[in-house]
Motif scaffolding. Structure first.
Motif, short mmCIF file in Angstrom:
data_model
loop_
_atom_site.label_atom_id
_atom_site.label_comp_id
_atom_site.label_asym_id
_atom_site.label_seq_id
_atom_site.Cartn_x
_atom_site.Cartn_y
_atom_site.Cartn_z
N LYS B 317 0.84 -1.20 0.00
CA LYS B 317 0.00 0.00 0.00
C LYS B 317 0.87 1.26 0.00
CE LYS B 317 -3.42 2.08 2.92
NZ LYS B 317 -3.79 2.04 4.34
N ALA B 318 1.90 1.26 0.83
CA ALA B 318 2.77 2.44 0.91
C ALA B 318 3.51 2.67 -0.41
CB ALA B 318 3.78 2.27 2.06
N PHE B 319 4.11 1.61 -0.95
CA PHE B 319 4.86 1.77 -2.20
C PHE B 319 3.94 2.17 -3.33
CE2 PHE B 319 7.95 -1.49 -0.31
CZ PHE B 319 8.81 -0.51 0.14
N SER B 320 2.76 1.53 -3.39
CA SER B 320 1.84 1.87 -4.49
C SER B 320 1.44 3.32 -4.41
CB SER B 320 0.57 1.02 -4.41
OG SER B 320 0.89 -0.33 -4.43
N LEU B 353 8.56 -3.41 -4.33
CA LEU B 353 7.17 -3.78 -4.57
C LEU B 353 7.11 -5.17 -5.20
CD1 LEU B 353 4.27 -2.74 -4.42
CD2 LEU B 353 4.55 -1.71 -6.66
N THR B 354 8.04 -5.45 -6.11
CA THR B 354 8.08 -6.75 -6.75
C THR B 354 8.32 -7.85 -5.70
OG1 THR B 354 9.06 -5.66 -8.65
CG2 THR B 354 9.12 -8.05 -8.64
N ILE B 355 9.24 -7.59 -4.78
CA ILE B 355 9.49 -8.56 -3.71
C ILE B 355 8.20 -8.81 -2.93
CG2 ILE B 355 10.68 -8.92 -1.49
CD1 ILE B 355 13.07 -7.48 -2.58
N THR B 362 -0.93 -9.65 -4.97
CA THR B 362 -1.94 -8.61 -4.79
C THR B 362 -2.18 -7.92 -6.13
OG1 THR B 362 -0.98 -8.19 -2.62
CG2 THR B 362 -2.49 -6.54 -3.44
N ARG B 363 -3.40 -7.52 -6.34
CA ARG B 363 -3.69 -6.72 -7.54
C ARG B 363 -3.16 -5.32 -7.34
NH1 ARG B 363 -8.77 -7.73 -10.92
NH2 ARG B 363 -8.90 -5.51 -11.34
N LEU B 364 -2.46 -4.81 -8.34
CA LEU B 364 -1.88 -3.48 -8.19
C LEU B 364 -2.72 -2.43 -8.87
CD1 LEU B 364 1.90 -4.07 -8.86
CD2 LEU B 364 0.80 -3.60 -6.69
N ASP B 365 -2.49 -1.20 -8.49
CA ASP B 365 -3.13 -0.07 -9.14
C ASP B 365 -2.73 -0.07 -10.62
OD1 ASP B 365 -4.06 3.05 -8.22
OD2 ASP B 365 -3.11 2.80 -10.17
N LEU B 372 5.61 -2.00 -13.64
CA LEU B 372 6.24 -3.07 -12.86
C LEU B 372 6.44 -4.31 -13.73
CD1 LEU B 372 6.13 -3.99 -9.32
CD2 LEU B 372 5.24 -5.79 -10.77
N ARG B 373 5.44 -4.60 -14.56
CA ARG B 373 5.53 -5.81 -15.38
C ARG B 373 6.65 -5.67 -16.40
NH1 ARG B 373 -0.12 -7.31 -17.44
NH2 ARG B 373 0.51 -5.64 -18.81
#
Lengths: 235, 545
Positions: B317-320, B353-355, B362-365, B372-373
């Motif tokens: 949540k923080a990184f996103s 975030l990848t780690i 988790t589903r990302l924003d 990221l992908r």
């Protein structure tokens, strides 16, 4: 057992038994004062005797050790780690390790306790008890922590109760390290609110062992709509 | 650039050739105890050197000084963020700025100005050149002077500086502390003289001195009291007091809290790091959001601390949050002198975030998922392939972790210390990776569980080619790791255990019952965004008409 709360609980940030002296010490800059280390070490002894556990206060000891290597007391470190084992699966044990000096992970006692931690975290309970009982060092290390065996049994039982709804008596007995025919086993599982039927132990459903398929629906809050509602004013 | 001496831009081009004159290292490292002869020498050097300072730089310094005296924060903002950096590029890309002693005559020997100037002078050396041990010591002394002036003058000082600079002061102070600790940990290639200096000055850049500064700023500014009043109400003026009601103190106090968050992370004390944030709410309205670099730093360390506390959902949540922010504001900070730094931190956070995603799917924003992908998609696949993925975890961790410090430095009495290098990041990586190792087989097991609703232990263990007892063990790990402490309300350290996985199961003796929770499609968010976009288009058309 309530079904909307996990069986796991984090180590309390402010346990009720924590004395005021300790509270004000760890809340302020006094926590950095090396003169206070003995107060915190005594408090650790109380925890060991009374089967209590205060992570934040114990981390404060390790912090003082981190800044003042001449204060380091290996017995205290082992005791803190032993207590942290009883808090698994909380991350406490690692949080303590992070504060130790580089290289001390390979110290004899620390690495022995790390082995126990690995076995518990990896749910290899049978091996855990084998290792623990084979080496007398472990008895010495956990000696000061009153009720250590029972505390570990509770850690294991919690993990079992999270996953199983029914489990065979023999399997659970092995996990908890009670020899066949030991009546203490019966007493222990009854004290934990479990019932036995034939050769099977029944665990009531709880938040963790329920495993109910659900559909998570999106929940739009009113605040998200304020802007859109605002537009209607402009029309 | 209102109010700046006219013709400043052209002047820069005219004096380009002066560049060569400043490529001269003679003035570096002026000693402190000088006898009279040396004093004379210094004076002559000073005069000579003063002539070598390009005219435009002289004007800049005079102008800079005047605005400091006048507390003209608006102008200082431009001077600090633009002019100084532009002049650096022009004249001091490869050499230090003129030493403070040389410019002293230009500013009537104003000691406060010279201390502030030195702050920039050393910071420039740290960022563009390689600081010597003398630079490190003198910069520390200069910070002591600066903080002494701010904390121990009679009454509050009337100085006013832009928020950005105040943040940079705290940020740089900690950076140099960290840099010094790492420098001190490597005795291998140091001269005897350097080692002696380090041995005899253990109080320089010591943990206690650094913490002392940060805590003193917090106490002096009464920032904790101020934050409590802004949260619960009350008399702000009374809470702030004589010092705290001045922006300089208030912001320094506030930034010191963020500074402590960082210092404690660097020391591996993640609970204490997050505890520093007890009175700060993570919201867009918080003060840290006023300075982008501070905003990014806050989330990086909060996210990192959560990750190290196994609170991957909170870390995600923080990184996103901050990565979405960086992505959305990209066009604004391309011009900023901190653009590169922010980008680097952003990239590190994608790695972290990848780690986290590998450990807690988790589903990302959708603003950050494609990036990221693209950047770490292959890593993510590797990380889910069991044992062989461990190396990838380690690589990403070492790339993206903060530069940990070893607080005490080497033991100078121990002859072995001279050849050893203390590498605290390996200590932290080792502990973190042991945590990863426990759960390295989970992805494979999960992928099987997803295919069934009920399954016998025997059958699944045959599929996986492991014995039944090992499978039971693995299932218990899956269960434990699918529960995480997660923040719902209160301080950052608070939280309750919740399910963080879409896949759950229970065991009835030898039978596994599997349940998958599905996320319904999220229409609301999509529609809301498009309504907003549409409204913007309409508004745009209205303007044109």
């Amino acid at each position: 057992m309530s079904n909307n709360k996990s069986l796991l609980t984090p180590s309390p940030l402010n346990p009720t038994f924590r004395p005021d002296v300790i509270q004000s010490l760890i809340d302020g800059v006094d926590r950095y004062n090396p003169d206070n280390v003995s107060i915190l070490e005594e408090y650790l002894s109380t925890q060991l005797q009374n089967e209590e556990y205060d992570l934040m206060a114990n981390l404060a000891i390790l912090k003082l050790y981190q800044f003042n290597p001449h204060l380091v007391n290996d017995v205290v470190i082992s005791n803190i780690l032993v207590k942290a084992l009883t808090a698994i699966p909380n991350p406490d044990f690692n949080l303590c390790l992070y504060l130790l000096q580089e290289g001390s992970l390979s110290d004899d006692n620390v690495s022995k306790l790390i082995l126990l931690q690995q076995l518990l975290e990896e749910a290899r309970y049978q091996e855990f008890w084998e290792v623990y009982e084979k080496d007398d060092t472990y008895k010495d290390l956990s000696m000061e922590a009153v009720g250590f065996d029972t505390a570990i049994r509770k850690v294991i039982l919690t993990a079992i109760c999270m996953a199983y709804q029914t489990i065979s008596v023999d399997l659970l007995r092995t996990y908890l390290n009670y020899p066949k025919g030991d009546t203490k086993f019966e007493t222990f599982i009854q004290s934990q609110g479990l019932t036995t039927k034939d050769d099977v132990i029944i665990i009531n459903t709880n938040y963790d062992n329920e495993a109910k398929p659900t559909v998570i629906r999106e929940n739009i809050k009113f605040e998200q709509l304020t802007k859109v509602i605002g537009y209607s004013n402009e029309l | 650039m209102e109010g700046y001496p006219e013709g400043y831009e052209e002047e820069i081009d005219l004096v380009e050739e002066i560049d060569l004159l400043t490529n001269n290292d003679d003035y570096a490292g002026v000693d402190e105890d000088l006898d009279e002869d040396d004093q004379m020498q210094l004076l002559i050097l000073q005069q000579q050197y003063a002539q070598e300072i390009p005219e435009v730089v002289k004007n800049f310094i005079i102008y800079f000084h005047r605005n400091i005296l006048e507390n003209n924060v608006y102008e200082l903002h431009g001077i600090y963020e633009n002019s100084f950096n532009r002049l650096t590029e022009k004249f001091y890309a490869k050499t230090p700025w003129p030493e403070a002693d040389y410019i002293a005559p230009l500013v009537n020997d104003d000691q406060v100005f010279l201390t502030l100037y030195r702050e920039l002078y050393y910071r420039h050396i740290y960022s563009k050149l390689t600081p010597t041990i003398e630079h490190r010591f003198h910069s520390y002394e200069n910070y002591c002077d600066l903080f002494n002036f701010i904390l121990n003058s009679e009454g509050p000082v009337s100085l006013e500086l832009p928020n950005q600079w105040l943040w940079d002061i705290i940020d740089e102070f900690i950076y140099q502390f960290q840099s010094f600790c790492n420098y001190r940990s490597r005795l291998k290639n140091k001269t005897e003289e350097e080692i002696a200096l380090l041995r005899d000055n253990i109080q320089v850049w010591s943990c206690y001195s650094v913490l002392n500064v940060l805590y003193s700023l917090i106490t002096k500014s009464r920032i904790t009291e101020q934050l409590l009043v802004s949260k619960h109400g009350g008399d702000m003026i009374e809470a702030a007091g004589e010092y705290g009601s001045r922006t300089l103190y208030k912001m320094l106090g506030y930034f010191s809290i963020i500074g402590l968050l960082r210092v404690h992370c660097l020391l591996g004390d993640y609970t204490l790091a997050l505890k520093m944030m007890d009175n700060i709410e993570l919201s867009k309205k918080a003060l840290f959001a006023r300075v982008t670099a501070c905003h990014v730093t806050t989330y990086y360390y909060v996210g990192f601390a959560y990750m190290m506390m196994r609170r991957y959902a909170d870390a995600i949540k923080a990184f996103s949050h901050i990565l979405v922010f960086i992505a959305r504001t990209k066009m604004y900070h391309t011009r900023s002198y901190q653009f590169d730094q922010i980008n680097k931190k952003g990239d590190q956070m994608y790695a972290l975030l990848t780690i986290c995603i590998a450990l807690c799917p988790t589903r990302l924003d959708e603003n950050i998922h494609p990036h990221l992908r693209e950047k770490y998609g292959e890593h993510l696949i590797k990380m889910q392939r069991g044992e062989e993925g461990l190396q990838t975890f380690e690589d990403l961790f070492l790339y993206a972790c903060p530069k940990f410090i070893s607080p005490n430095g080497p033991n100078f009495e121990d002859p072995n210390a001279l050849t050893q290098t203390i590498e605290p990041h390996h200590h932290h990586a080792k502990i973190f990776l042991s945590e990863v190792r426990h759960q390295i087989l989970i992805p494979t097991l999960r992928s099987y569980l997803k295919l069934y609703t009920t399954m016998g232990i025997d059958k699944l263990s045959a599929f996986l080619d492991i014995d039944a007892e090992t499978l039971r063990t693995q299932l218990l790990i899956v269960k434990q790791k699918s529960r995480q402490q997660k923040w719902t309300s209160g301080t950052l350290l608070e939280g309750e255990y919740v399910t963080t996985s879409d896949l759950d199961f229970c065991l009835k003796q030898d039978m596994i019952h599997i349940a998958e929770s599905k996320v319904g499609r999220r229409y609301g968010d999509w529609f809301l965004r498009h309504i907003n976009k549409f409204q913007d288009i309409i508004a745009g058309m209205d303007l044109r008409n």
